[in-house]
Design a protein around this motif. Structure first.
Motif, mmCIF file in Angstrom:
data_model
loop_
_atom_site.group_PDB
_atom_site.id
_atom_site.type_symbol
_atom_site.label_atom_id
_atom_site.label_comp_id
_atom_site.label_asym_id
_atom_site.label_seq_id
_atom_site.Cartn_x
_atom_site.Cartn_y
_atom_site.Cartn_z
ATOM 1 N N MET A 155 0.816 -1.222 0.000
ATOM 2 C CA MET A 155 0.000 0.000 0.000
ATOM 3 C C MET A 155 0.846 1.267 0.000
ATOM 4 O O MET A 155 0.313 2.379 0.062
ATOM 5 C CB MET A 155 -0.946 -0.012 1.206
ATOM 6 N N ASN A 156 2.176 1.079 -0.025
ATOM 7 C CA ASN A 156 3.103 2.209 -0.096
ATOM 8 C C ASN A 156 2.924 3.173 1.071
ATOM 9 O O ASN A 156 2.895 4.396 0.902
ATOM 10 C CB ASN A 156 2.960 2.960 -1.432
ATOM 11 N N VAL A 157 2.812 2.604 2.276
ATOM 12 C CA VAL A 157 2.743 3.415 3.485
ATOM 13 C C VAL A 157 3.864 2.960 4.423
ATOM 14 O O VAL A 157 4.332 1.817 4.344
ATOM 15 C CB VAL A 157 1.376 3.278 4.199
ATOM 16 N N ASP A 217 -0.693 3.858 9.006
ATOM 17 C CA ASP A 217 -1.004 4.910 8.033
ATOM 18 C C ASP A 217 -2.022 4.471 6.984
ATOM 19 O O ASP A 217 -2.419 5.272 6.136
ATOM 20 C CB ASP A 217 0.284 5.338 7.320
ATOM 21 N N ALA A 218 -2.432 3.213 6.999
ATOM 22 C CA ALA A 218 -3.344 2.697 5.975
ATOM 23 C C ALA A 218 -4.798 2.908 6.381
ATOM 24 O O ALA A 218 -5.131 3.034 7.559
ATOM 25 C CB ALA A 218 -3.080 1.217 5.747
ATOM 26 N N THR A 219 -5.666 2.945 5.380
ATOM 27 C CA THR A 219 -7.111 3.024 5.599
ATOM 28 C C THR A 219 -7.768 1.811 4.952
ATOM 29 O O THR A 219 -7.161 1.118 4.119
ATOM 30 C CB THR A 219 -7.693 4.298 4.989
ATOM 31 N N ASP A 235 -10.109 1.935 2.773
ATOM 32 C CA ASP A 235 -10.235 2.217 1.332
ATOM 33 C C ASP A 235 -8.934 1.860 0.609
ATOM 34 O O ASP A 235 -8.961 1.267 -0.486
ATOM 35 C CB ASP A 235 -10.567 3.693 1.103
ATOM 36 N N MET A 236 -7.810 2.213 1.175
ATOM 37 C CA MET A 236 -6.524 1.859 0.577
ATOM 38 C C MET A 236 -6.369 0.343 0.502
ATOM 39 O O MET A 236 -5.848 -0.197 -0.476
ATOM 40 C CB MET A 236 -5.376 2.464 1.391
ATOM 41 N N LEU A 237 -6.820 -0.327 1.542
ATOM 42 C CA LEU A 237 -6.717 -1.781 1.590
ATOM 43 C C LEU A 237 -7.566 -2.424 0.495
ATOM 44 O O LEU A 237 -7.123 -3.345 -0.198
ATOM 45 C CB LEU A 237 -7.155 -2.276 2.964
ATOM 46 N N ASP A 238 -8.788 -1.933 0.324
ATOM 47 C CA ASP A 238 -9.681 -2.473 -0.718
ATOM 48 C C ASP A 238 -9.072 -2.282 -2.107
ATOM 49 O O ASP A 238 -9.196 -3.153 -2.978
ATOM 50 C CB ASP A 238 -11.047 -1.786 -0.650
ATOM 51 N N GLU A 239 -8.413 -1.158 -2.301
ATOM 52 C CA GLU A 239 -7.807 -0.883 -3.612
ATOM 53 C C GLU A 239 -6.593 -1.778 -3.854
ATOM 54 O O GLU A 239 -6.376 -2.267 -4.975
ATOM 55 C CB GLU A 239 -7.389 0.590 -3.684
ATOM 56 N N ALA A 240 -5.824 -2.025 -2.822
ATOM 57 C CA ALA A 240 -4.594 -2.811 -2.979
ATOM 58 C C ALA A 240 -4.869 -4.300 -3.092
ATOM 59 O O ALA A 240 -4.130 -5.026 -3.754
ATOM 60 C CB ALA A 240 -3.650 -2.540 -1.812
#
Length: 392
Positions: A243-245, A250-252, A254-259
């Motif tokens: 997730m590049n964090v 630092d992750a959300t 939404d970021m998780l669903d996208e990754a």
């Protein structure tokens, strides 16, 4: 249900044992508590938040300075003694229990403390193998003892960090900072919200005498735990890179669903636990501060479900204990329950109405033993004080 041995009782017995072992009475003493984590599991090494409290079970260290540079270590819990030479570099060795002491002494010396040789005796009321951080208590207790022996105080954060490094370097356990922080900085009638990135702490009041913490040791520890902790840590770090964090803190979602389009992906589930557990921990601190026990209890139950299903660190016995505990929620005797610690065995922690603690404990013990054939160990605690010097 086991009653706590008072510190006064523990000290009196340990002083007698020290005198028998070393021929003279001790002159210095320090104590450091074990801990239970109310919520925030496997978030610490992800730069997240944890909410532990110190418990009314502790490690006591007694010491007497020597005229040479030798350190002799004995324990009331194991027969093997250890001997060190402070003029030589300290390294891990046998007996293994003394590695926590070796590591803490080495860390103190690195920070400028110059202890004399000394004889020391370790006595513990912290149950071992139950995930209540007897190892961190031993490290923090050792550092506190060296503060007393040298007259050189350490900054509490630096003391906790040197003890964490001792566990990494001398015991080979890549633990986060929670255990050492709460043992060093606990406060009676308070939990401690720890930001594991900034090292900022906030004491969260738990003053209500009508609510206690019930700890139930499942008395199981599954052997597969060997590399599971390191594996979970590696999986979390890999998900953060994907997730590049900097860290899962630092992750959300939404970021998780996208990754990770596939929610059955192991990395997705590991990261989802950490992301949601951080949110639950912050919410829990607010619930505790407000005395909202029902909200706190619900967050604990959600945490256990996440550890069971997403992080996969629970086990059959822990799940049975939590399920049994939920049967007492409707009556108002119990607010919430979850597994606590690294996983694959160990303890559950429950918030219980004080006047119902005995009845709830007997119910859990009877039903658990009936289902599993295993007799659990139980005790009730309030939030306790952190490490400190004891006057003899």
């Amino acid at each position: 249900m086991t009653d706590a041995v008072t510190l006064e009782q523990q000290t009196a017995a340990a002083v007698d044992q020290f005198t028998q072992t070393f021929g003279q009475p001790p002159t210095h003493a320090a104590v450091a508590p074990g801990r239970v984590n109310l919520i925030g599991e496997h978030t610490d090494y992800n730069d997240g938040f944890v909410l532990p409290m110190a418990i009314e079970r502790q490690i006591l260290l007694l010491a007497r300075p020597r005229d040479d540079r030798k350190v002799r270590l004995a324990s009331t819990g194991v027969p093997e003694q250890a001997e060190l030479n402070l003029d030589q570099p300290l390294a891990p060795g046998e007996p293994s229990w003394a590695n926590y002491v070796r590591g803490a002494i080495a860390g103190c010396i690195e920070r400028g403390l110059t202890p004399p040789g000394f004889d020391a005796l370790v006595d513990s009321t912290v149950p071992t193998g139950g995930g209540l951080s007897s190892s961190a208590a031993l490290e923090v207790g050792t550092a506190t003892l060296l503060e007393s022996l040298t007259g050189q105080p350490l900054d509490p954060v630096q003391k906790a960090l040197l003890c964490q490094k001792a566990e990494h370097d001398f015991a080979g356990m890549p633990c986060g900072i929670m255990d050492q922080f709460i043992s060093a900085m606990g406060m009676a009638d308070h939990a401690l919200l720890i930001d594991c990135r900034s090292y900022e702490t906030r004491r969260v009041p738990m003053h209500d005498p009508d609510v206690v913490v019930l700890i139930v040791n499942s008395n199981v520890k599954h052997e597969l735990v060997g590399g599971e902790y390191a594996q979970r840590r590696a999986q979390c770090e890999a998900a953060a890179r994907t997730m590049n964090v900097p860290a899962l803190r630092d992750a959300t979602l939404d970021m998780l669903d996208e990754a990770y389009p596939d929610p059955s992906d192991v990395a997705f589930r590991r990261a989802r636990h950490v992301i949601t557990e951080n949110a639950r921990t912050l919410a829990a601190a607010e619930a505790l501060a407000a005395g909202d026990w029902a909200a706190m209890g619900q967050l604990m139950l959600e945490s256990h479900t996440s550890m069971r299903d997403d992080f996969e660190i629970s086990c059959k016995e822990l799940d049975i204990l939590v399920e049994l505990a939920t049967r007492r929620i409707a009556s108002g005797e119990l607010y919430g329950s979850r597994m606590t610690g690294g996983g694959f065995g160990g303890c559950t922690v429950s918030l219980v109405r004080a006047d119902a603690a005995d009845a709830v404990g007997k119910f859990l013990a009877h039903q658990y033993e009936h289902i599993t054939g295993i007799h659990p160990a139980l005790f009730v605690t309030r939030p306790a004080a952190g490490a400190r010097v004891v006057e003899l």
